[in-house]
Design a protein around this motif. Sequence first.
Motif, mmCIF file in Angstrom:
data_model
loop_
_atom_site.group_PDB
_atom_site.id
_atom_site.type_symbol
_atom_site.label_atom_id
_atom_site.label_comp_id
_atom_site.label_asym_id
_atom_site.label_seq_id
_atom_site.Cartn_x
_atom_site.Cartn_y
_atom_site.Cartn_z
ATOM 1 N N ALA A 183 0.838 -1.204 0.000
ATOM 2 C CA ALA A 183 0.000 0.000 0.000
ATOM 3 C C ALA A 183 0.872 1.253 0.000
ATOM 4 N N TRP A 184 1.936 1.222 0.802
ATOM 5 C CA TRP A 184 2.827 2.375 0.871
ATOM 6 C C TRP A 184 3.498 2.636 -0.475
ATOM 7 N N GLN A 185 4.033 1.580 -1.077
ATOM 8 C CA GLN A 185 4.744 1.756 -2.340
ATOM 9 C C GLN A 185 3.797 2.144 -3.461
ATOM 10 N N GLY A 214 3.659 0.102 -13.214
ATOM 11 C CA GLY A 214 4.616 -0.965 -12.959
ATOM 12 C C GLY A 214 4.517 -1.502 -11.547
ATOM 13 N N ALA A 215 4.362 -0.585 -10.581
ATOM 14 C CA ALA A 215 4.232 -1.015 -9.187
ATOM 15 C C ALA A 215 2.947 -1.801 -8.974
ATOM 16 N N ALA A 221 16.549 -6.379 -8.470
ATOM 17 C CA ALA A 221 15.553 -5.342 -8.736
ATOM 18 C C ALA A 221 16.195 -3.957 -8.773
ATOM 19 N N VAL A 222 17.162 -3.707 -7.887
ATOM 20 C CA VAL A 222 17.807 -2.394 -7.879
ATOM 21 C C VAL A 222 18.664 -2.200 -9.136
ATOM 22 N N MET A 274 9.149 -1.449 -6.627
ATOM 23 C CA MET A 274 8.202 -2.161 -5.770
ATOM 24 C C MET A 274 8.842 -3.412 -5.176
ATOM 25 N N VAL A 275 9.560 -4.171 -5.990
ATOM 26 C CA VAL A 275 10.237 -5.373 -5.482
ATOM 27 C C VAL A 275 11.232 -4.995 -4.392
#
Length: 435
Positions: free
Chosen positions: A159-161, A276-277, A300-301, A338-339
């Motif tokens: 939810a935050w992201q 995307g998220a 992911a980064v 997101m990941v």
Amino acid sequence: MTEPHALPRHPLRFPNFRAYLIGRLAAVLAQYGMMIVLGWQAYNIARETMTTAGASAQLGLIGLAQFLPLFFLTPVTGWVADHFDRRIITRITLTVLATASGLLAFATYEGWVSLPLIFGMAVIVGTARAFNGPAYGALAPNLVPLAVLPNAIAISSVAWQAGMIAGPALGGYAYAATPWGAYALAAGLFTVALGAMLLIGPVPQPPRQTGRHPIRQMIDGFAYVKGNRLVLATITLDLFAVLLAGATALLPVYARDILHVGSTGLGHLAAAPGIGAGLTALWFSFRPMKSEVGLKMLGAVILFGIATIIFGTTAFLSRDIAMPVGLGALVVLGGADMVSVFVRQSLVQLHTPDAMRGRVSSLSQLTISASNELGEAESGFLAALVGPVAAVIGGGVGAIIITLLWSRLFPELRLARSFDPPDIGRAEISQEKAS
């Protein structure tokens, strides 16, 4: 007394957690929607009298104005979240944020909004967020039983992201419809968040430590993060990688002066990471991440850095393909982010005892804000120095280099197989003995 096996097994079955989730999502949507509008409005006002380089520097100053209060207040805000009712802290700060956004809506509607007003409001917003974030982050584990805590943290992180990335899209579209409406929307969302927090009843909270000086307790938070290398690695990786790869901070520059798509195009660009998220979050809801979480965060980064580089290169493409390529790169960027955030939030929360969560959450928020607001400052100043295109591409390259370096410096992160927490109870006992 209710038997453990009779308790609900999903976090959304608990009314307090449902209210918390609604409030958190609304607050994050409002917060990040207002942030991009502050930048867009400041950039447009500055461009009336300044060059692109000078106006880009204003974006840097906006980020700095929001970051500095949080930087100086972090030790205090974490201690406050561990020693006072976290619900009351969030209610007070949400009231301040709703009032600030409402004032900006009125000023924009009346036509007397100015750079000094925007900078002043940015400082107020940064101060409120400094207290709001640790209280919000530390509250979630108090709302559900331990058995469903991992799932609750995962849902809260999603939810935050989602709010962090979808918020700028809402702000951009609202500003395109009517400039004052973007701030009015933020004020409404902050009010919704406040209403949701008022619905949360009394919740358990660790007892206050009275045998140690408050300053010593603040230092304990730093010591805990420094001593837990997995927590330290996840927090600092996000700090340095996103600090460098600040493509979203320069979206106003790309929308106006590089891609020439205006405020409507800014909304599209800001919405792309949210898509995307959202797709990534939907994937997690069907296929939860269970294995090799550390490697997946590192990967992911790196993908985040690659997507940033591709977005930066849209300046060299023809106008008919630059926007589609840029949107695609931002979609990938949002999914990768997101990941990364999902893994980081879960590891940090699950590997921290409740008595320390406020202080650790404040440090985590500091790195998030450093990577976002301070990243905006770095990107704005760097864009003024070397140009926005070089700033974005160089930032993506830097994020990849940092990730590879962190994989060697912190093998604990590379070797993290799952979210399974250590014996938190034992950690809490050790902390009590230390006090």
